[in-house]
Design a protein around this motif. Structure first.
Motif, PDB file in Angstrom:
ATOM      1  N   GLN A 125      57.806  45.899  31.740  1.00  0.00           N
ATOM      2  CA  GLN A 125      58.390  45.161  30.618  1.00  0.00           C
ATOM      3  C   GLN A 125      57.669  43.823  30.482  1.00  0.00           C
ATOM      4  O   GLN A 125      57.138  43.301  31.453  1.00  0.00           O
ATOM      5  N   SER A 127      58.326  39.844  28.818  1.00  0.00           N
ATOM      6  CA  SER A 127      59.329  38.950  28.241  1.00  0.00           C
ATOM      7  C   SER A 127      58.783  37.518  28.245  1.00  0.00           C
ATOM      8  O   SER A 127      58.027  37.143  29.142  1.00  0.00           O
ATOM      9  N   SER A 157      66.087  41.669  31.739  1.00  0.00           N
ATOM     10  CA  SER A 157      64.904  41.570  30.879  1.00  0.00           C
ATOM     11  C   SER A 157      63.772  42.482  31.354  1.00  0.00           C
ATOM     12  O   SER A 157      62.828  42.738  30.608  1.00  0.00           O
ATOM     13  N   PHE A 158      63.851  42.960  32.592  1.00  0.00           N
ATOM     14  CA  PHE A 158      62.764  43.736  33.174  1.00  0.00           C
ATOM     15  C   PHE A 158      63.228  45.071  33.757  1.00  0.00           C
ATOM     16  O   PHE A 158      62.560  45.649  34.602  1.00  0.00           O
ATOM     17  N   ASP A 159      64.375  45.537  33.319  1.00  0.00           N
ATOM     18  CA  ASP A 159      64.914  46.824  33.769  1.00  0.00           C
ATOM     19  C   ASP A 159      64.997  46.899  35.296  1.00  0.00           C
ATOM     20  O   ASP A 159      64.709  47.929  35.901  1.00  0.00           O
TER      21      ASP A 159
END
Length: 189
Positions: A125, A127, A157-159
């Motif tokens: 991810q 962000s 935000s980053f799983d």
């Protein structure tokens, strides 16, 4: 336990003699995790790399997530496997840009406050992320950048929340916070 700080690496792309390179031995990136609402623990990464292109100002900081150092070997192993999933996502990379005048015009001993707006790529991810730093030009023409306040990284935000839940379960904890503060002190030469 260990929240996801995802290795924030602050460096700029290397381009020959016009690049500054991160000195891993003189640099540190820290984050703090909180478990069961009352126990805070400091963690770091032992392997950072990065560059700053003095011509363009492009910077990149890379964190080797396999180098997590939490102070407990089994926790390091579990964070690598269940949180960071290093077999698939071995690094975290922070990219930003520094106005070249901010570095090239500095004299030895001078300090400048900079706002580094960039992006963190972690766990598949990306962000936005921002750091406020003070940069000092040193006598050897290297640059020392230190955060003036932490940046906060959210697992959501980053799983990373499923990995945190797995760590919580393995350690029989009530909870592990999903947001971690991150600070660094890095030297580019």
């Amino acid at each position: 336990m260990k929240k996801l700080i995802y290795a924030l690496v602050l460096s700029l792309p290397l381009s020959g003699l016009n690049a500054l390179e991160l000195n891993n031995d003189s640099s540190v990136l820290n984050f703090v995790t909180v478990k069961n609402d009352t126990v805070a623990e400091l963690m770091t990464f032992d392997s950072l790399s990065g560059t700053i292109n003095k011509e363009t100002g492009d910077a990149e900081l890379s964190v080797d997530l396999n180098s997590i150092a939490s102070g407990i070997n089994i926790r390091n192993k579990r964070m690598r496997e269940f949180l960071f999933e290093i077999d698939t996502f071995p690094t975290a990379i922070f990219t930003t840009s520094v106005k070249k005048a901010n570095l090239n015009d500095m004299v030895v001993g001078e300090q400048k406050s900079l706002e580094l707006k960039g992006k963190l790529a972690l766990h598949g991810q990306t962000s936005p992320l921002e750091f406020n730093v003070i940069v000092t030009k040193r006598e050897d023409n290297s640059y020392h950048a230190v955060t003036t306040s932490p940046a906060f990284i959210s697992a959501n935000s980053f799983d990373l929340a499923p990995g945190i839940d797995k760590l919580r379960s393995l350690a029989a904890l009530t909870n592990i916070d999903l947001v971690v503060p991150v600070t660094f002190s890095v030297v580019f030469q």
